[in-house]
Design an enzyme around this catalytic site. Structure first.
Site, PDB file in Angstrom:
ATOM      1  CB  VAL A  12     -21.986   7.456  16.027  1.00  0.00           C
ATOM      2  CG1 VAL A  12     -22.460   8.520  15.054  1.00  0.00           C
ATOM      3  CG2 VAL A  12     -22.700   7.622  17.361  1.00  0.00           C
ATOM      4  NE  ARG A  37      -9.151   0.499  19.007  1.00  0.00           N
ATOM      5  CZ  ARG A  37     -10.170  -0.252  19.372  1.00  0.00           C
ATOM      6  NH1 ARG A  37     -10.006  -1.504  19.683  1.00  0.00           N
ATOM      7  NH2 ARG A  37     -11.382   0.281  19.452  1.00  0.00           N
ATOM      8  CB  SER A  38      -9.522   0.105  13.012  1.00  0.00           C
ATOM      9  OG  SER A  38     -10.078   0.068  14.286  1.00  0.00           O
ATOM     10  CB  CYS A 126     -27.736  12.431  21.074  1.00  0.00           C
ATOM     11  SG  CYS A 126     -26.817  12.182  22.597  1.00  0.00           S
ATOM     12  CD  GLN A 153     -28.582  12.432  27.976  1.00  0.00           C
ATOM     13  OE1 GLN A 153     -28.777  13.624  28.187  1.00  0.00           O
ATOM     14  NE2 GLN A 153     -27.405  11.976  27.604  1.00  0.00           N
ATOM     15  CB  SER A 156     -26.689   3.488  22.690  1.00  0.00           C
ATOM     16  OG  SER A 156     -27.797   4.354  22.671  1.00  0.00           O
ATOM     17  N   GLY A 157     -25.607   6.278  24.291  1.00  0.00           N
ATOM     18  CA  GLY A 157     -25.025   7.618  24.187  1.00  0.00           C
ATOM     19  C   GLY A 157     -23.565   7.642  24.620  1.00  0.00           C
ATOM     20  NE  ARG A 227     -25.416   8.280  30.118  1.00  0.00           N
ATOM     21  CZ  ARG A 227     -25.189   8.891  28.963  1.00  0.00           C
ATOM     22  NH1 ARG A 227     -25.858   8.578  27.874  1.00  0.00           N
ATOM     23  NH2 ARG A 227     -24.287   9.857  28.899  1.00  0.00           N
ATOM     24  CG  HIS A 234     -30.728  10.016  24.608  1.00  0.00           C
ATOM     25  ND1 HIS A 234     -30.254   8.766  24.947  1.00  0.00           N
ATOM     26  CD2 HIS A 234     -29.637  10.790  24.385  1.00  0.00           C
ATOM     27  CE1 HIS A 234     -28.924   8.786  24.929  1.00  0.00           C
ATOM     28  NE2 HIS A 234     -28.526   9.992  24.583  1.00  0.00           N
ATOM     29  CG  ASN A 307     -29.235   7.522  21.843  1.00  0.00           C
ATOM     30  OD1 ASN A 307     -30.174   6.741  21.969  1.00  0.00           O
ATOM     31  ND2 ASN A 307     -27.993   7.201  22.138  1.00  0.00           N
TER      32      ASN A 307
HETATM   33  P1  A2P Z   1     -11.153   2.445  16.597  1.00  0.00           P
HETATM   34  O1  A2P Z   1     -12.288   1.469  16.537  1.00  0.00           O
HETATM   35  O2  A2P Z   1     -10.054   2.082  15.650  1.00  0.00           O
HETATM   36  O3  A2P Z   1     -10.667   2.713  17.993  1.00  0.00           O
HETATM   37  P2  A2P Z   1     -17.049   4.787  19.885  1.00  0.00           P
HETATM   38  O4  A2P Z   1     -17.408   6.155  20.360  1.00  0.00           O
HETATM   39  O5  A2P Z   1     -18.241   3.941  19.556  1.00  0.00           O
HETATM   40  O6  A2P Z   1     -16.076   4.108  20.816  1.00  0.00           O
HETATM   41  O7  A2P Z   1     -16.233   5.009  18.473  1.00  0.00           O
HETATM   42  C1  A2P Z   1     -15.121   5.818  18.346  1.00  0.00           C
HETATM   43  C2  A2P Z   1     -14.630   5.778  16.902  1.00  0.00           C
HETATM   44  O8  A2P Z   1     -13.594   6.739  16.749  1.00  0.00           O
HETATM   45  C3  A2P Z   1     -14.016   4.459  16.496  1.00  0.00           C
HETATM   46  O9  A2P Z   1     -14.233   4.251  15.122  1.00  0.00           O
HETATM   47  C4  A2P Z   1     -12.544   4.683  16.773  1.00  0.00           C
HETATM   48  O10 A2P Z   1     -11.677   3.851  16.014  1.00  0.00           O
HETATM   49  C5  A2P Z   1     -12.416   6.116  16.300  1.00  0.00           C
HETATM   50  N1  A2P Z   1     -11.255   6.821  16.833  1.00  0.00           N
HETATM   51  C6  A2P Z   1     -10.951   7.046  18.130  1.00  0.00           C
HETATM   52  N2  A2P Z   1      -9.814   7.789  18.229  1.00  0.00           N
HETATM   53  C7  A2P Z   1      -9.392   8.030  16.973  1.00  0.00           C
HETATM   54  C8  A2P Z   1      -8.268   8.721  16.399  1.00  0.00           C
HETATM   55  N3  A2P Z   1      -7.358   9.328  17.152  1.00  0.00           N
HETATM   56  N4  A2P Z   1      -8.154   8.757  15.056  1.00  0.00           N
HETATM   57  C9  A2P Z   1      -9.082   8.152  14.285  1.00  0.00           C
HETATM   58  N5  A2P Z   1     -10.142   7.486  14.753  1.00  0.00           N
HETATM   59  C10 A2P Z   1     -10.309   7.420  16.081  1.00  0.00           C
END
Ligand code: A2P
Length: 330
Positions: A12, A37-38, A126, A153, A156-157, A227, A234, A307
């Site tokens: 999203v 981690r990002s 959604c 649904q 991707s949800g 699902r 959806h 969605n």
């Molecule tokens: P990251 O990619 O670094 O884990 P999805 O629902 O598609 O898995 O996406 C979840 C999003 O929320 C990702 O960008 C994820 O980052 C981010 N995220 C998850 N937990 C945290 C947190 N505690 N603080 C900031 N961002 C978060």
């Protein structure tokens, strides 16, 4: 305008960046944040790379608006910290939707629920968004007593996890980190979220609660969430009981004039909404409109929307657009 996207690496979050670019919001500074981690990695916006920072650092940058899609835990922890610095938060998680004093907004319907002292605005679930987009004009005209909604649904949800599970299973492989308790490929799973004591699931409960919060109504809602092995979009079968007699042709013409709705309803040409028709579109598609002769004032329809777009990213960006117009005079 300083705009932050929190959870910018997710399914999203990435779509939010795309929709912000498409709708050309007046952004002077874009801030992108995700989990630990990002940090330090990059993501693209309008063809340029942006470095991901921590949510703590994003708070210190005091954005005007922060759009969240990082899950309920991150939202509960960080949204109030942004709000305390004067940032408007638009939150896509379920964290704030049920709380009193936190508006739950579909801009076409109830943007006016946002008041000058609101700083956290919740984006609905959604499945609720497409449902209320179709119900709102009907409810305004005739009043709705009860609905029975069954959802179909897409995976991707459930974010990247859901997409991965279906991709792997289609190739005959097993996901090590599945989104669902059963195989979804060649299957249908009547289970969304967690089971509650009354037998409903949390996803069903969201449809029941959120519909009435958005429409300011007391509609009786009976919901079943399933699902299906579809990647995006959806679908919902909706049975409506109006409070008074209605005119089928009038419903059709009201919906045809409703911004954000496309009526796709011509049985003689096999035209009705499907997930592939709705794919990557911002509109909500309505069809299969017909009388339900099993009850007085009964009406059936079928509704589909993307969605990840109107069900999540587009609606959140529309809320941001509304905030910009109302509070920033741009
Ligand atoms: P990251 O990619 O670094 O884990 P999805 O629902 O598609 O898995 O996406 C979840 C999003 O929320 C990702 O960008 C994820 O980052 C981010 N995220 C998850 N937990 C945290 C947190 N505690 N603080 C900031 N961002 C978060």
């Amino acid at each position: 305008m300083k705009i932050a996207v929190i959870g910018a690496t997710g399914l999203v979050g990435q779509k939010m960046l795309q929709v912000l670019a498409e709708r050309n919001l007046p952004i002077d500074e874009l801030i992108v944040a995700a989990s630990e981690r990002s940090i330090g990695k990059t993501t693209n916006f309008k063809g340029k790379p942006y470095t991901l920072i921590s949510v703590e650092d994003a708070i210190e940058k005091r954005p005007d608006i922060a759009i969240f899609s990082a899950g309920a835990d991150a939202s509960l922890k960080y949204a109030p910290l942004f709000a305390a610095k004067g940032t408007y938060v638009v939150d896509n998680s379920s964290a704030w939707r049920k709380k009193e004093g936190f508006p739950l907004v579909v801009p076409e319907i109830n943007a006016s629920d946002i008041t000058t002292d609101t700083h956290i605005i919740a984006n609905p679930n959604c499945s609720t968004i497409e449902l209320v987009m179709a119900l709102a004009p009907m409810h305004r005209r005739y009043g709705i007593k009860r609905i029975v909604v069954s959802t179909y649904q897409s995976v991707s949800g459930s974010g990247i996890k859901g997409l991965n599970q279906l991709h792997l299973e289609q190739r005959g492989e097993k996901s090590e980190n599945p989104a669902y308790p059963h195989q979804i490929h060649e299957n249908i799973i009547p289970h969304g979220g967690n089971f509650l004591e009354d037998g409903n699931t949390t996803e069903e409960e969201k449809l029941i609660f959120e519909t009435n919060k958005i429409l300011h109504s007391k509609i009786a809602v009976s919901a079943t969430v399933a699902r299906v092995p579809v990647f995006g979009g959806h679908s919902e079968s909706v049975n409506v009981e109006f409070s008074q007699p209605y005119d089928l042709q009038e419903i059709r013409s009201i919906l045809e004039k409703t911004p954000g709705i496309i009526v796709a309803d011509n049985p003689s040409e096999n035209l009705y909404p499907t997930p592939l028709i709705a794919y990557d579109k911002d509109e909500v598609f309505v069809g299969r409109m017909r009388r339900d002769n099993s009850i007085a004032n009964g009406f059936n329809f079928w509704v589909v929307s993307d969605n990840i777009r109107k069900g999540a990213a587009t609606n959140a960006v529309q809320i941001a657009e509304y905030l910009i117009k109302r509070f920033f005079d741009l």
